[in-house]
Design an enzyme around this catalytic site. Structure first.
Site, PDB file in Angstrom:
ATOM      1  N   GLU A 162     -35.669  17.043  39.585  1.00  0.00           N
ATOM      2  CA  GLU A 162     -35.002  15.985  38.826  1.00  0.00           C
ATOM      3  C   GLU A 162     -33.832  16.545  38.020  1.00  0.00           C
ATOM      4  O   GLU A 162     -33.826  16.482  36.779  1.00  0.00           O
ATOM      5  CB  GLU A 162     -35.995  15.264  37.919  1.00  0.00           C
ATOM      6  CG  GLU A 162     -37.041  14.496  38.699  1.00  0.00           C
ATOM      7  CD  GLU A 162     -37.888  13.584  37.822  1.00  0.00           C
ATOM      8  OE1 GLU A 162     -37.983  13.847  36.612  1.00  0.00           O
ATOM      9  OE2 GLU A 162     -38.449  12.623  38.357  1.00  0.00           O
ATOM     10  N   CYS A 170     -23.947  19.394  28.961  1.00  0.00           N
ATOM     11  CA  CYS A 170     -23.997  20.500  28.010  1.00  0.00           C
ATOM     12  C   CYS A 170     -22.579  20.697  27.479  1.00  0.00           C
ATOM     13  O   CYS A 170     -21.613  20.616  28.228  1.00  0.00           O
ATOM     14  CB  CYS A 170     -24.512  21.763  28.701  1.00  0.00           C
ATOM     15  SG  CYS A 170     -24.383  23.227  27.650  1.00  0.00           S
ATOM     16  N   CYS A 175     -19.396  25.724  29.119  1.00  0.00           N
ATOM     17  CA  CYS A 175     -19.138  24.449  29.795  1.00  0.00           C
ATOM     18  C   CYS A 175     -17.713  23.986  29.518  1.00  0.00           C
ATOM     19  O   CYS A 175     -17.081  23.365  30.379  1.00  0.00           O
ATOM     20  CB  CYS A 175     -20.150  23.385  29.371  1.00  0.00           C
ATOM     21  SG  CYS A 175     -21.738  23.619  30.202  1.00  0.00           S
ATOM     22  N   GLU A 320     -42.163  11.211  44.275  1.00  0.00           N
ATOM     23  CA  GLU A 320     -43.137  10.990  43.191  1.00  0.00           C
ATOM     24  C   GLU A 320     -43.191   9.517  42.837  1.00  0.00           C
ATOM     25  O   GLU A 320     -42.157   8.856  42.752  1.00  0.00           O
ATOM     26  CB  GLU A 320     -42.699  11.702  41.903  1.00  0.00           C
ATOM     27  CG  GLU A 320     -42.647  13.200  41.939  1.00  0.00           C
ATOM     28  CD  GLU A 320     -42.164  13.745  40.586  1.00  0.00           C
ATOM     29  OE1 GLU A 320     -42.237  13.022  39.586  1.00  0.00           O
ATOM     30  OE2 GLU A 320     -41.695  14.888  40.567  1.00  0.00           O
ATOM     31  N   GLU A 368     -48.334  16.338  29.720  1.00  0.00           N
ATOM     32  CA  GLU A 368     -48.525  15.174  30.597  1.00  0.00           C
ATOM     33  C   GLU A 368     -50.003  14.919  30.900  1.00  0.00           C
ATOM     34  O   GLU A 368     -50.341  14.376  31.946  1.00  0.00           O
ATOM     35  CB  GLU A 368     -47.710  15.363  31.877  1.00  0.00           C
ATOM     36  CG  GLU A 368     -46.225  15.448  31.560  1.00  0.00           C
ATOM     37  CD  GLU A 368     -45.307  15.460  32.770  1.00  0.00           C
ATOM     38  OE1 GLU A 368     -44.317  14.726  32.753  1.00  0.00           O
ATOM     39  OE2 GLU A 368     -45.591  16.225  33.709  1.00  0.00           O
ATOM     40  N   HIS A 371     -50.959  11.452  31.900  1.00  0.00           N
ATOM     41  CA  HIS A 371     -50.281  10.863  33.059  1.00  0.00           C
ATOM     42  C   HIS A 371     -51.292  10.815  34.208  1.00  0.00           C
ATOM     43  O   HIS A 371     -51.966  11.798  34.491  1.00  0.00           O
ATOM     44  CB  HIS A 371     -49.077  11.724  33.428  1.00  0.00           C
ATOM     45  CG  HIS A 371     -48.137  11.073  34.395  1.00  0.00           C
ATOM     46  ND1 HIS A 371     -48.474  10.802  35.700  1.00  0.00           N
ATOM     47  CD2 HIS A 371     -46.869  10.629  34.234  1.00  0.00           C
ATOM     48  CE1 HIS A 371     -47.445  10.217  36.302  1.00  0.00           C
ATOM     49  NE2 HIS A 371     -46.461  10.094  35.433  1.00  0.00           N
TER      50      HIS A 371
HETATM   51  C1  GLA Z   1     -41.028  13.280  36.696  1.00  0.00           C
HETATM   52  C2  GLA Z   1     -41.189  14.770  36.904  1.00  0.00           C
HETATM   53  C3  GLA Z   1     -42.626  15.198  36.945  1.00  0.00           C
HETATM   54  C4  GLA Z   1     -43.414  14.496  35.876  1.00  0.00           C
HETATM   55  C5  GLA Z   1     -43.285  13.017  36.081  1.00  0.00           C
HETATM   56  C6  GLA Z   1     -44.117  12.230  35.095  1.00  0.00           C
HETATM   57  O1  GLA Z   1     -41.041  12.583  37.871  1.00  0.00           O
HETATM   58  O2  GLA Z   1     -40.552  15.213  38.059  1.00  0.00           O
HETATM   59  O3  GLA Z   1     -42.668  16.590  36.719  1.00  0.00           O
HETATM   60  O4  GLA Z   1     -42.908  14.838  34.626  1.00  0.00           O
HETATM   61  O5  GLA Z   1     -41.953  12.648  35.893  1.00  0.00           O
HETATM   62  O6  GLA Z   1     -43.865  10.864  35.186  1.00  0.00           O
END
Ligand code: GLA
Ligand code: GLA
Length: 674
Positions: A162, A170, A175, A320, A368, A371
């Site tokens: 991500e 930054c 930068c 994901e 997390e 989660h």
């Molecule tokens: C993102 C990240 C994961 C995790 C999820 C939780 O997608 O890539 O590592 O943190 O969010 O929702």
């Protein structure tokens, strides 16, 4: 396995050797003692898991000190997975640098616009322009590639994670220099930069490159050109990092596809994913629903369609989503029974050839820990694990969908750069949101039962009877749209389109600038509505947020204001141009009024409505050499819905002749008889 699957497995544009639709999760075994791992693999098999992403946050364990790699534990994990028949999307583990590295090189930490340097202790603590981060990340990617190049479980590479999720901009000195180099490449000379940024305004004229800065904290509004270029630079800077790792992976493991997970969805806007999508071997996306949004499945559909657009219609991977609650919303509502299943099928319906979760086993500690995951804290005797096993088994029954494409006759034009430009401060209405504008229209098409594709601003419009252009603010010329309409296309353009060029300079002579001639209108002044202020159209439509003082210049009024600040002024117009028609939505129309407009343009374009009480998407492909189509129908409501259809329902194996029942909260996948 169908011939198609075999041929896909031989390509480098998809995780290698996944036997069917991908089903799995991020797998973080390093969070658990080794004696849990064998149990993990056993349960994965029970759940039908065939692909897991491993090692995303493992840098600190893989390289506990500078240059000393410890791969032993990862060897054991990959061997166990391979023995269990599970393929691996192997991370380069560079998403978060270890504390020893940021301690030794504090200058690699990112800096905010207000000069605060961020510390380690969460994740993604690196500056995109840091040579140390880049050198160490590329070295780790190379070491992993060299170690696992021949590992039989290796299906794909997962670079970073991500990009830009937490640190997308930054503002540090490094930068600043990188930004200057980027600006030199874009503008050539300082004169051209001064011109593009219109630095005559507010005494900003630059006389040397080293005076040029990132848009750091300033007394008031930044220069809009500087902001827009910094957005572009920042997206490119992260993309360069991705490419640096990707190139090493391609060199060491040619033939193994490389991806990185995008965040196409509601909130994240920092990367121009059209540019990114060109650089990955296959597109993968992470998507999470907003748990308190009653129509969260519509936003999911939007994200999935936009992701398919990035993949240019080719299969993509949902890297994901969540089995149930996330942990990062204000109130993290659990998913209702059947919701995980509906969500997975909705992505599948819209072109995903696999759906994975974050994560396999719910963490017992760490940020997390609340989660959801495939294996919850409560274990396997749970609604979540049962549903996970159900869908895992079902995916085998519908695997023939692999490689098929999605049917869509309407295209939306989506533009991250316009989103950045129109989202800057200092616009006529700060409550205008690019995303809400696009989504209001998307939602109206969703409710009309019409599947849409997404295209970049310079995308190929031909082949679509209807193209929708929401707030394409930054546009140099509408010429491709003119040619499209002249050739018979139907175009629906919303307000705040074509207002400025790609530098952000307003097109003179009246709004909507670049689109004025095509739409046959000329707006002399914007008339945004105030808080709580609304207007009504003469056909009953309800307007908020935006109106404009518009004159017809060839177009005809479809609806005009009955009240509000501009009674009698056209609010929706239609212009016949060449063999086609260009519609202009000049106001913040919502609800039934918007639905009525969408009906009218669909009718004009000859695109039929679909069912409105159930989500239905058609995929087309080839099975055993013959063309086949499938209907994926998802019922988000509380009552059964019947559809006219004929064929074989794959989840139950039932033959359908005439009427197909989509059970309340359920899903059907029909191989159609044509
Ligand atoms: C993102 C990240 C994961 C995790 C999820 C939780 O997608 O890539 O590592 O943190 O969010 O929702
Ligand atoms: C003040 C400033 C002007 C201008 C206007 C805009 O009056 O002096 O330069 O910024 O505000 O409202």
């Amino acid at each position: 396995m169908s011939d198609f699957v075999v041929s896909l497995c031989g390509m480098t544009s998809w995780p290698l050797g996944v036997p069917g639709l991908a089903w799995g999760a991020d797998y973080n075994p390093e969070q658990w003692p080794e004696d849990v791992w064998a149990d993990d693999v056993r349960l994965m098999r029970e759940a039908g898991v065939n692909l897991v992403s491993v090692g995303i946050f493992s840098w600190a364990l893989l390289e506990p000190e500078d240059g000393r790699y410890e791969f032993g534990w990862l060897d054991r994990v990959l061997d166990l997975l391979h023995e269990g028949g599970i393929r691996v999307d192997l991370a380069t583990a560079t998403a978060s640098p270890p504390p020893w590295l940021t301690t030794a090189h504090p200058e690699m930490l990112p800096e905010r616009a207000d000069g605060v340097r961020l510390a380690h202790g969460s994740r993604q603590e690196y500056c995109p322009s840091s040579p140390v981060y880049r050198r160490k990340a590329v070295a780790l990617a190379r070491a992993l590639a060299e170690r696992y190049r021949d590992h039989p479980a290796l299906a794909a590479w997962h670079v970073g994670n991500e990009y830009g999720c937490h640190v997308s901009r930054c503002y540090c000195d490094r930068c600043a220099s990188a930004f200057r180099e980027w600006l030199k490449a874009r503008h050539g000379t300082l004169d051209a930069l001064n011109d593009a940024w219109a630095t005559a305004f507010w005494s900003q004229h630059y006389t040397a490159w080293d005076q040029v800065l990132p848009p750091r904290a300033t007394p008031t509004y930044h220069n809009p050109g500087q902001l827009l270029d910094f957005d572009r630079f920042s997206s490119d800077a992260l993309l360069e990092l991705f490419k640096a790792e990707r190139d090493v992976l391609h060199e060491v493991t040619p033939g193994v596809p490389v991806t990185t997970n995008f965040m196409v969805g509601w909130t994240f806007s920092a990367l121009d994913y059209w540019a990114w999508a060109r650089e990955v071997d296959f597109v993968s996306n992470d998507h999470y629903t907003a748990s308190e949004d009653a129509e969260r499945h519509v936003e999911l559909a939007f994200a999935a369609d936009l992701t398919r657009g990035l993949a240019q219609g080719k299969p993509w991977l949902l890297m994901e989503h969540s089995t149930s609650a996330v942990n990062w919303q204000h109130r993290n509502l659990a998913k209702l029974p059947g919701e995980l299943r509906r969500n997975s099928y909705a992505h599948l319906a819209r072109g995903a050839d696999g759906t994975l979760f974050f994560q396999w086993r719910q963490s017992r500690a760490g940020a997390e820990r609340y989660h959801s995951a495939m294996v919850p804290h409560a274990g396997t005797e749970t609604k979540v694990f049962r549903e996970v096993c159900q869908v895992g088994a079902e995916y085998r029954a519908v695997r023939e969908l692999i490689g098929s494409t999605v049917d869509a006759r309407v295209a939306f034009v989506y533009d991250w750069q316009s989103r950045w430009a129109v989202g800057q401060p200092g616009h006529p209405n700060a409550d205008f949101s690019y995303q809400e504008n696009v989504f209001a229209l998307y939602r109206a098409f969703w409710h009309a039962g019409v599947t849409v594709d997404f295209l970049p601003p310079d995308g190929d419009l031909s082949g679509y009877p209807l193209v929708v252009v929401p707030a394409l603010y930054a546009l140099d010329s509408a010429e491709p749209f003119e040619r499209y309409v002249e050739g018979g296309g139907r175009l629906l353009v919303t307000y705040l389109s074509g207002v400025a060029d790609t530098r952000g300079h307003v097109h003179l002579g009246g709004y909507p600038g670049a689109f004025r001639d095509l739409l046959g209108v000329r707006t002399e002044e914007f008339f945004p509505l105030g808080w709580g202020q609304t207007a009504t159209l003469d056909d009953g439509g309800h307007v908020a947020l935006w109106t404009e003082l518009l004159h017809l210049d060839g177009a005809k009024a479809v609806a005009s204001y009955a009240d509000g600040p501009l009674p009698g002024v056209p609010a929706v117009t239609r212009h016949e141009h060449g063999d086609g028609t260009a519609w202009y939505l000049a106001c913040g129309l919502s609800g039934e009024g918007l639905a009525k407009l969408v009906d009218a343009v669909l009718f004009d374009a000859g695109v039929p409505r679909g069912p409105s009480d159930v989500e239905v998407v058609r995929r087309r492909g080839v099975v055993a050499g013959s063309p086949v189509s499938w209907l994926v129908a998802i019922n988000h409501g509380g009552g059964d819905v019947e559809l006219p259809a004929a064929g074989v329902e794959l989840l139950t194996g039932t033959r359908v002749t005439g009427r197909l029942t989509v059970p309340a909260g359920g899903v059907v996948v029909l191989r159609e008889e044509v």
